[in-house]
Design a protein around this motif. Structure first.
Motif, mmCIF file in Angstrom:
data_model
loop_
_atom_site.group_PDB
_atom_site.id
_atom_site.type_symbol
_atom_site.label_atom_id
_atom_site.label_comp_id
_atom_site.label_asym_id
_atom_site.label_seq_id
_atom_site.Cartn_x
_atom_site.Cartn_y
_atom_site.Cartn_z
ATOM 1 N N ASN A 162 21.438 -2.339 -3.789
ATOM 2 C CA ASN A 162 20.370 -1.652 -4.822
ATOM 3 C C ASN A 162 19.107 -2.356 -4.868
ATOM 4 O O ASN A 162 18.350 -1.623 -5.465
ATOM 5 C CB ASN A 162 21.374 -1.709 -5.955
ATOM 6 C CG ASN A 162 22.585 -0.916 -5.874
ATOM 7 O OD1 ASN A 162 22.674 -0.025 -5.062
ATOM 8 N ND2 ASN A 162 23.608 -1.286 -6.751
ATOM 9 N N SER A 163 19.008 -3.535 -4.554
ATOM 10 C CA SER A 163 17.571 -4.207 -4.647
ATOM 11 C C SER A 163 16.598 -4.429 -3.527
ATOM 12 O O SER A 163 15.611 -4.736 -3.543
ATOM 13 C CB SER A 163 17.785 -5.782 -5.146
ATOM 14 O OG SER A 163 18.565 -6.457 -3.820
ATOM 15 N N MET A 164 17.272 -3.563 -2.477
ATOM 16 C CA MET A 164 16.531 -3.657 -1.316
ATOM 17 C C MET A 164 15.242 -3.089 -1.258
ATOM 18 O O MET A 164 13.932 -3.366 -0.866
ATOM 19 C CB MET A 164 17.225 -3.034 -0.236
ATOM 20 C CG MET A 164 18.204 -3.914 0.513
ATOM 21 S SD MET A 164 17.726 -5.357 0.910
ATOM 22 C CE MET A 164 16.658 -5.263 2.259
ATOM 23 N N GLN A 165 15.130 -1.777 -2.176
ATOM 24 C CA GLN A 165 13.733 -1.113 -2.243
ATOM 25 C C GLN A 165 12.725 -2.064 -2.892
ATOM 26 O O GLN A 165 11.575 -1.967 -2.632
ATOM 27 C CB GLN A 165 13.864 0.324 -3.151
ATOM 28 C CG GLN A 165 12.831 0.924 -3.298
ATOM 29 C CD GLN A 165 12.831 2.282 -4.169
ATOM 30 O OE1 GLN A 165 13.271 2.087 -5.026
ATOM 31 N NE2 GLN A 165 12.272 3.361 -3.790
ATOM 32 N N ALA A 166 13.080 -2.830 -3.891
ATOM 33 C CA ALA A 166 12.162 -3.671 -4.346
ATOM 34 C C ALA A 166 11.555 -4.996 -3.581
ATOM 35 O O ALA A 166 10.595 -5.105 -3.673
ATOM 36 C CB ALA A 166 13.010 -4.326 -5.792
ATOM 37 N N LEU A 167 12.843 -5.241 -2.955
ATOM 38 C CA LEU A 167 12.367 -6.267 -1.886
ATOM 39 C C LEU A 167 11.309 -5.731 -0.849
ATOM 40 O O LEU A 167 10.284 -6.484 -0.534
ATOM 41 C CB LEU A 167 13.643 -6.934 -1.185
ATOM 42 C CG LEU A 167 14.619 -7.692 -2.003
ATOM 43 C CD1 LEU A 167 15.799 -7.830 -1.270
ATOM 44 C CD2 LEU A 167 14.156 -8.573 -2.641
ATOM 45 N N LEU A 168 11.599 -4.608 -0.412
ATOM 46 C CA LEU A 168 10.697 -3.862 0.415
ATOM 47 C C LEU A 168 9.556 -3.645 -0.289
ATOM 48 O O LEU A 168 8.196 -3.997 0.384
ATOM 49 C CB LEU A 168 11.031 -2.561 1.186
ATOM 50 C CG LEU A 168 12.410 -2.768 1.996
ATOM 51 C CD1 LEU A 168 12.841 -1.467 2.316
ATOM 52 C CD2 LEU A 168 11.837 -3.545 3.319
ATOM 53 N N ILE A 169 9.171 -3.344 -1.511
ATOM 54 C CA ILE A 169 8.130 -3.270 -2.065
ATOM 55 C C ILE A 169 7.361 -4.452 -2.341
ATOM 56 O O ILE A 169 6.036 -4.766 -2.038
ATOM 57 C CB ILE A 169 8.166 -2.228 -3.345
ATOM 58 C CG1 ILE A 169 8.533 -0.926 -3.232
ATOM 59 C CG2 ILE A 169 6.776 -2.471 -4.108
ATOM 60 C CD1 ILE A 169 9.035 -0.178 -4.276
ATOM 61 N N LEU A 170 7.930 -5.425 -2.662
ATOM 62 C CA LEU A 170 7.370 -7.120 -2.681
ATOM 63 C C LEU A 170 6.876 -7.627 -1.593
ATOM 64 O O LEU A 170 5.576 -7.905 -1.514
ATOM 65 C CB LEU A 170 8.446 -7.906 -3.083
ATOM 66 C CG LEU A 170 8.793 -7.959 -4.780
ATOM 67 C CD1 LEU A 170 10.017 -8.925 -4.989
ATOM 68 C CD2 LEU A 170 7.711 -8.427 -5.587
ATOM 69 N N LEU A 171 7.571 -7.397 -0.401
ATOM 70 C CA LEU A 171 6.852 -7.742 0.961
ATOM 71 C C LEU A 171 5.634 -6.770 1.180
ATOM 72 O O LEU A 171 4.676 -7.450 1.610
ATOM 73 C CB LEU A 171 8.063 -7.498 1.926
ATOM 74 C CG LEU A 171 9.215 -8.508 1.860
ATOM 75 C CD1 LEU A 171 10.233 -8.087 3.025
ATOM 76 C CD2 LEU A 171 8.917 -9.955 1.864
ATOM 77 N N THR A 172 5.747 -5.446 0.950
ATOM 78 C CA THR A 172 4.577 -4.721 1.167
ATOM 79 C C THR A 172 3.312 -5.287 0.110
ATOM 80 O O THR A 172 1.986 -5.107 0.822
ATOM 81 C CB THR A 172 4.805 -3.187 1.007
ATOM 82 O OG1 THR A 172 5.906 -2.732 1.675
ATOM 83 C CG2 THR A 172 3.558 -2.147 1.409
ATOM 84 N N VAL A 173 3.625 -5.388 -1.135
ATOM 85 C CA VAL A 173 2.430 -5.931 -2.074
ATOM 86 C C VAL A 173 1.939 -7.149 -1.351
ATOM 87 O O VAL A 173 0.676 -7.469 -1.518
ATOM 88 C CB VAL A 173 3.239 -6.095 -3.330
ATOM 89 C CG1 VAL A 173 2.148 -6.929 -4.217
ATOM 90 C CG2 VAL A 173 3.501 -4.788 -4.227
ATOM 91 N N GLY A 174 2.686 -7.895 -0.948
ATOM 92 C CA GLY A 174 2.273 -9.305 -0.255
ATOM 93 C C GLY A 174 1.228 -9.091 0.923
ATOM 94 O O GLY A 174 0.030 -9.756 0.920
ATOM 95 N N MET A 175 1.698 -8.062 1.856
ATOM 96 C CA MET A 175 0.471 -7.778 2.684
ATOM 97 C C MET A 175 -0.785 -6.999 2.103
ATOM 98 O O MET A 175 -1.868 -7.528 2.529
ATOM 99 C CB MET A 175 1.118 -6.803 3.791
ATOM 100 C CG MET A 175 2.297 -7.265 4.501
ATOM 101 S SD MET A 175 2.893 -6.092 5.885
ATOM 102 C CE MET A 175 3.918 -4.940 4.638
ATOM 103 N N LEU A 176 -0.723 -6.372 1.101
ATOM 104 C CA LEU A 176 -1.609 -5.474 0.462
ATOM 105 C C LEU A 176 -2.693 -6.753 -0.276
ATOM 106 O O LEU A 176 -3.948 -6.530 -0.094
ATOM 107 C CB LEU A 176 -1.287 -4.668 -0.628
ATOM 108 C CG LEU A 176 -2.244 -3.847 -1.411
ATOM 109 C CD1 LEU A 176 -1.639 -2.294 -1.561
ATOM 110 C CD2 LEU A 176 -2.462 -4.591 -2.482
#
Length: 478
Positions: A67-81
């Motif tokens: 259930n938390s995977m979407q948040a984790l993927l967004i967090l990682l994307t934000v790091g790249m951004l």
């Protein structure tokens, strides 16, 4: 399935977790990840002693992590951004124009606004306080303005951006724990944070009256602005990527593809405007972040950040929190606590009050902002859905209390950081952190009046019920 776990045993589990977290933070000054995992193991032992099988608890942990995977993927994307936006000079441009609004005659108001801009740009209250905040403390001293007032203004502005920026890990985490869309969550927080900021600015404006600016030393700000202009191409055209993010919110583009597109825009701007190397940007900066080499210490500290790897700490922390959260959820410990608390919740207002109080209590007891978001989010999500309240109502409450009050408790990681960084005791700046103090009360006002507490449509509610049925069927099959 085991038998219902007695309340005293649940409190024992929570007491064990709190004691271990406090020991890790206060005594060892270490990372809380392992403390959460060990607490999860202790909770599992208690659950097994009450008849729960490990295989069942393990499924609960895995479901929680899923259930938390979407948040984790967004967090990682934000790091790249973040990494590519710094490489492209985008964040530098936002900071540069933010510093231009500094007016010594209204120093405290300007301090709040500058910190708002920087924290919105970076998504981090800590970075804001540790860089621009330190410079503003020096200017405040030169102006003979009370240090606690200056610190309160810095923290008010810093947590505005930390709360409202899509780049913030706490913002992403709160949306994920409540099951809300990231940009719906950000837009919904406008109702509480804008009144909080407006009232704070008025109060700081009144406090600024009568302060002379004739002997103000602006050297730190001048050095920072010159450093930005000398080392990077600064132009309003570099504000286009943030505008893209705003339009993304307006047109309801899904968060992850939209943010990744923003990261790619950062790469393009870095190549075109800053002379960046495409291979280095993709192969290094997007993973390890940007490393600033201007030679100006506090500017390099501000700009050396971002990248996929910068989000590993927060991402792993979420996974560790999901371990104990999964056990508490699967063994119905959370349900038992909720049932006890919700006996006092006869209305939407009292429900909101309980959530806010729980978040603040988690900050005081567990001494960590992330725990204050994760645990209440897991505890009250179903109750909000059962009352047909949209998930963004819960995510807003988590930020209105869990995020902003973390800096007001001396022994939390946030409180300790702000106090040591700004050189002002937490108890001294607390009365002047107006945005942080006002936010929970404004959120409570909306809860009791029902203003902005949006309800689900029948279709949305039925979709949630179907999802619950599907989850239960999958769990039964496994």
């Amino acid at each position: 399935m085991g038998r219902r776990i007695p309340l005293w045993q649940i409190f024992m589990v929570l007491a064990f977790m709190v004691a271990l977290l406090m020991y890790t933070i206060v005594v060892v000054d270490g990372y809380i990840h392992i403390a959460l995992v060990i607490s999860g193991a202790f909770a599992a032992i208690v659950a097994i002693a009450n008849g729960y099988k490990w295989s069942y608890l393990e499924k609960g942990i895995i479901n929680n992590i899923t259930n938390s995977m979407q948040a984790l993927l967004i967090l990682l994307t934000v790091g790249m951004l973040i990494g590519t936006w710094i490489a492209g000079g985008i964040i530098q441009t936002m900071i540069y124009y933010g510093l231009m609004i500094l007016n010594p005659n209204i120093f405290l108001v300007a301090t709040v606004l500058i910190c708002c801009v920087v924290s919105l740009s970076t998504g981090s209250a800590w970075t804001t306080a540790g860089t621009v905040g330190i410079a503003l403390i020096g200017i405040g001293t030169a102006l003979d303005i009370s240090l606690p007032m200056t610190a309160g203004a810095i923290i008010s502005g810093a947590y505005f951006g930390d709360k409202m920026s899509p780049l913030s890990d706490s913002t992403n985490l709160a949306a994920a724990m409540a099951g809300a869309n990231l940009f719906d969550h950000v837009k919904h927080m406008v109702y509480t944070v804008v009144p909080s900021l407006t009232i704070s600015l008025i109060i700081f404006g009144i406090l600024s009256m009568g302060h002379s600016s004739s002997n103000v030393d602006m050297s730190d700000v001048t050095i920072l602005m010159n450093g930005l202009k000398d080392n990077f191409y600064i132009s309003p055209i570099l504000l286009l990527p943030p505008l893209f993010v705003i339009l993304m919110v307006v047109f309801k583009i899904p968060a992850m593809p939209g943010l990744f597109a923003g990261a790619l825009l950062g790469v393009l701007f870095a190549v075109v405007f800053q002379g960046g190397n495409l291979g280095e940007l993709i192969g290094i900066v997007m993973y390890d972040g940007y490393v600033s080499k201007t030679g100006i210490e506090f500017l390099d500290e501000l700009l050396t950040r971002g990248g996929l790897s910068s989000m590993f700490y927060s991402s792993v922390l979420v996974l560790c929190a999901m371990v104990i959260g999964g056990v508490l959820d699967a063994s119905d410990m959370l349900k038992t606590i909720c049932e006890k608390l919700l006996r006092f919740s006869k209305s939407t207002g009292s429900l909101v009050l309980i959530v806010l109080a729980t978040c603040i209590s988690c900050n005081i007891i567990a001494a960590d902002q992330y725990v204050a978001i994760v645990l209440p989010g897991r505890m009250f999500k179903q109750e909000f859905e059962d009352r047909r309240l949209k998930n963004k109502n819960l995510s807003r409450c988590l930020e209105d209390a869990g995020t902003v009050t973390s800096a007001l408790v001396p022994w939390t990681t946030c409180g300790a950081y702000m106090s040591s960084t700004l050189g002002v005791a937490t108890i001294a700046y607390l009365p002047y952190s107006f945005l942080n103090l006002l936010n929970p009360f404004i959120s409570m006002f909306y809860g009791f009046t029902g203003i902005t507490m949006e309800k689900m449509t029948e279709e949305e509610y039925q979709a949630i019920l179907k999802q619950r049925e599907l989850d239960a069927a999958l769990a039964a099959v496994e």
